[in-house]
Scaffold this active site. Structure first.
Site, PDB file in Angstrom:
ATOM      1  N   VAL A 294      -0.531 -11.929  -0.499  1.00 25.04           N
ATOM      2  CA  VAL A 294       0.303 -10.841   0.007  1.00 25.04           C
ATOM      3  C   VAL A 294       1.074 -10.213  -1.152  1.00 25.04           C
ATOM      4  CG1 VAL A 294       2.140 -10.168   1.609  1.00 25.04           C
ATOM      5  CG2 VAL A 294       0.624 -12.069   2.190  1.00 25.04           C
TER       6      VAL A 294
ATOM      7  N   GLY B 163       0.121  -8.681  -3.920  1.00 26.84           N
ATOM      8  CA  GLY B 163      -0.376  -8.757  -5.290  1.00 26.84           C
ATOM      9  C   GLY B 163       0.535  -9.584  -6.170  1.00 26.84           C
TER      10      GLY B 163
ATOM     11  N   GLY C  98     -10.076   4.875  -7.208  1.00 23.97           N
ATOM     12  CA  GLY C  98     -10.343   3.443  -7.082  1.00 23.97           C
ATOM     13  C   GLY C  98      -9.347   2.701  -6.214  1.00 23.97           C
TER      14      GLY C  98
ATOM     15  N   LYS D 161      -1.895  -9.644   6.496  1.00 22.70           N
ATOM     16  CA  LYS D 161      -0.701  -9.981   5.715  1.00 22.70           C
ATOM     17  C   LYS D 161       0.510 -10.193   6.630  1.00 22.70           C
ATOM     18  CE  LYS D 161      -2.518  -7.652   1.638  1.00 22.70           C
ATOM     19  NZ  LYS D 161      -2.730  -6.320   1.034  1.00 22.70           N
TER      20      LYS D 161
END
Lengths: 450, 450
Positions: free
Chosen positions: A133, A135, A188, A206
């Site tokens: 969760v 990053g 991206g 999450k």
């Protein structure tokens, strides 16, 4: 100084995050070893295809397709394959063989977390998942440890970078949803199939993880109410901005008391919401993530940073590697996941929140009174009404049923006091059926206010 | 479900934080016990005066003046007395008797941290101190664990609530320093003797703790450069706002390379600085705290919340209680503090940063060229110069030495590229001696830019 034997680390998966973890372990291994008091040896990287192109070079001799053998010889297993199977099976194998495991696999944790945590407790190993969760943002440890002596009331999280990027573009650049999604794909931030992000599946996973941790209660994924951002229009975002809000996809985890039954429990939900521009979450731009949290003693806290990205997520994984390695060096079993509170998980119908409803109504006397009555009949209390007659025909008028000449219409923006999901839904149905209402343009929850 | 024996908790000190910790332990003890898997029993609270008034009622039978006996019978000792002695002696006693210890005592940690950490490692106990920096904001665990696999480059912290409240008042209400300090005192944000806060001593202690943790290197308090906010004028704050900055008292901990010797090391400093209004730290208002952090892999992270207050700080202490208790239940020694990197601590003269210098200069031809030459002679590169002739006489003119008629003056605001502290100081001396300069009005460092 280092007296402990080398710790053997197995990596499963060499995608965007995995390749970065391998590179950082190889590059900074000595520095990390000195923090741990033991050498950290990457003994192998399990991949499906030895010859697949990778974002970072991994020495060929480390690559293997035999994940099982790799796992059985490891002290620490890092799972970055994603997906449910064989990730679940491999993690169970690793735990059973006595390894500590590290995963960033939110889908797996949200669906099979309890099984994995129980297995870890049984064998005295530990399951680390800081990267699952937010990053690189430390959020799992703060919830699990720093706030373990407090009582968390509510979490409002921007936990999906792709949708935040899209909504931020719509707000700041005036993009349509399609334009913003195209930009996200080009840069991206969105995958070829963006469904998991834009439909809120990723955020819901999450939310299940955060709610389980914050409330010491297993919150199953299928109890997380989920709405994505695909119905959000450019017009809604623009109107929100004019009214002093931004639209954000929020994961909301909170303690709730069902207003009818009085049952106290917890709820987790993911949906677009209006957030006041003055709220700290409104300042979270681009693909960033943030978790805003309210606790009984600690008050309001916020954690902010890059929510995704290979190298950022790798930072969180390596933090877990150091934690797991330190634990190996000092010995003793892992700390079990705490789900003792076992609070009831309440459905969306128990949730009470505020709403903003935008209507196109016939511009004639008595309409406002009629609509106000309709709200009060359904037990929804109106806090504020703003009426504007739109000068441009495209928005401001609509063919009136049975008439060939368009009747003039007006826009009503109605803010409610706190209301239950159920009474609000009934109100919206009644609004749609009323002959005073031309169209219910928008219904959005409002979060982040006092 | 709970099979473990009760854990005996001793509390030293019953001030604002201590009284809240006692109250929360007594009130939520069962809830915390279920998270730990063992009962948590507050066995006593050591105080100097049994009859002193307290913010929260503590049962009389828990109070004692015999701290030593209390410590010797405890599994977990919480030190919230403050000050160096006897706090240091009591914590050493607790560690030697096998207890885990929890402290919020930043002064003690910044001066005797290494001694305490070494003692804890020797006896296999653990020292917890989440509450020592940033009140309820989880910052110690994220640095110690979550970022343990990364390389922290820089920390910019607003770690003193009192000074942030004062500077925020000066910025947003237009208060003078004296007015803002009076408001802070009245609202309970500043103590009767505000020296520790406004002279930066408190922030310097926290900087020493953060730098030690972030860089795995013991950073002694006397190596932290310290400047308070007492020289900050209302005029500086106003000018900063006009130029797009806010003035914040920052704790800056960073990896630095001395530009002359090439030595790589770390530096910690506390001083007022200009922060761009667009930086997340600029939005930290009132008495709140925030720590902004840049790491190699994680990128930029920010942690935000209430930095002080009895109940908020108590939240952090109770998180440590749960951690310590869980560790007792699972057994095994504590994790030692990691100071293995042992990097050189570089003095302020090694620090390179940007500056903004405000000058009153004679308004005549050639002055700008003269001043620009003076900067370049000292190796300081000018990035931007803004000149304004002040219309009001009070600011815009000054008696010119040797003349009875005031010469017209102008204000120059000069932003520099990165320069060393030493070359900047030399430049300022030269400016003061130049006949083109009437007055050096303000010299401030600029932080938080790319």
């Amino acid at each position: 100084m280092i007296e402990y034997r080398n710790l053997r680390i197995a990596l499963l998966g060499a995608g965007a995050v995995g390749a970065q973890v391998a590179a950082l372990l190889l590059e900074h291994g000595d520095e990390l070893a000195s923090r741990v008091g033991a050498g950290l040896e990457l003994v192998g990287v399990a991949v499906r295809d030895l010859d697949a192109p990778r974002s970072t070079e991994i020495p060929r001799e480390l690559l293997t397709t035999d994940a099982r053998s790799l796992i059985l010889g490891a002290d620490i297993v890092i799972e970055l394959m994603g997906g449910i199977e064989p990730a679940r099976e491999y993690l169970m194998l690793a735990l059973n063989s006595g390894a500590d495991v590290i995963t960033a696999n939110k889908a797996l944790l949200a669906t099979h977390g309890p099984e994995l945590f129980e297995e870890a407790e049984q064998v005295g190993a530990q399951l680390y998942y800081e990267a699952a969760v937010g990053g690189a943002i430390p959020i799992i440890r703060p919830l699990r440890d720093s706030l373990a002596g407090d009582r968390v009331h509510r979490i409002l999280g921007i936990v999906n970078g792709t949708t935040n990027f899209i909504l931020d573009r719509m707000d700041r650049e005036g993009d349509s949803l399609e334009e913003a999604l195209a930009a996200a794909t080009e840069l991206g931030y969105a995958e070829a199939d963006p469904t998991a992000d834009i439909e809120g599946f990723d955020a819901a996973q999450k939310a299940a993880i955060l709610a389980s941790l914050a409330f010491h209660t297993t919150v199953p994924l299928d109890m997380v109410h989920r709405e994505g951002i695909t119905a959000i229009t450019h017009e809604q975002v623009r109107s929100a901005r004019e009214a002093g809000f931004v639209v954000k996809l929020l994961a909301v985890c909170e303690r709730v008391t069902d207003p009818e039954t009085g049952v106290e429990g917890v709820s987790a939900r993911v949906h677009p919401a209006l957030v006041p521009q003055s709220h700290p979450l409104a300042a979270v731009h681009g693909a960033n993530n943030a978790v805003f949290l309210e606790a009984e003693a600690a008050g309001s806290l916020m954690f902010y940073g890059a929510g995704a990205g290979g190298i950022q997520t790798a930072s969180a994984v390596l933090g877990d590697v150091v934690s797991a390695a330190r634990r190996h060096v000092i010995g003793g079993p892992g700390v079990a996941e705490s789900t003792n509170a076992d609070l009831p998980i309440l459905p969306m119908s128990s949730v009470v929140t505020r709403y903003q409803i935008t209507l196109q109504v016939a511009d004639r006397p008595g309409v406002l009174a009629k609509i106000a009555t309709l709200f009060s009949d359904h037990g929804v209390s109106v806090e504020a009404v703003q009426q504007s007659v739109r000068p441009d025909a495209a928005h401001g008028s609509a063919a009136y049923p049975g008439h060939s000449i368009p009747e003039p219409t007006a826009t009503l923006v109605i803010g409610t006091h706190e209301a239950t999901e159920g009474s609000l839904a009934d109100t919206v149905v009644a609004l749609g059926a009323s002959d005073a209402v031309v169209e219910v343009t928008s219904v959005l929850r409002v979060e982040g206010t006092v």
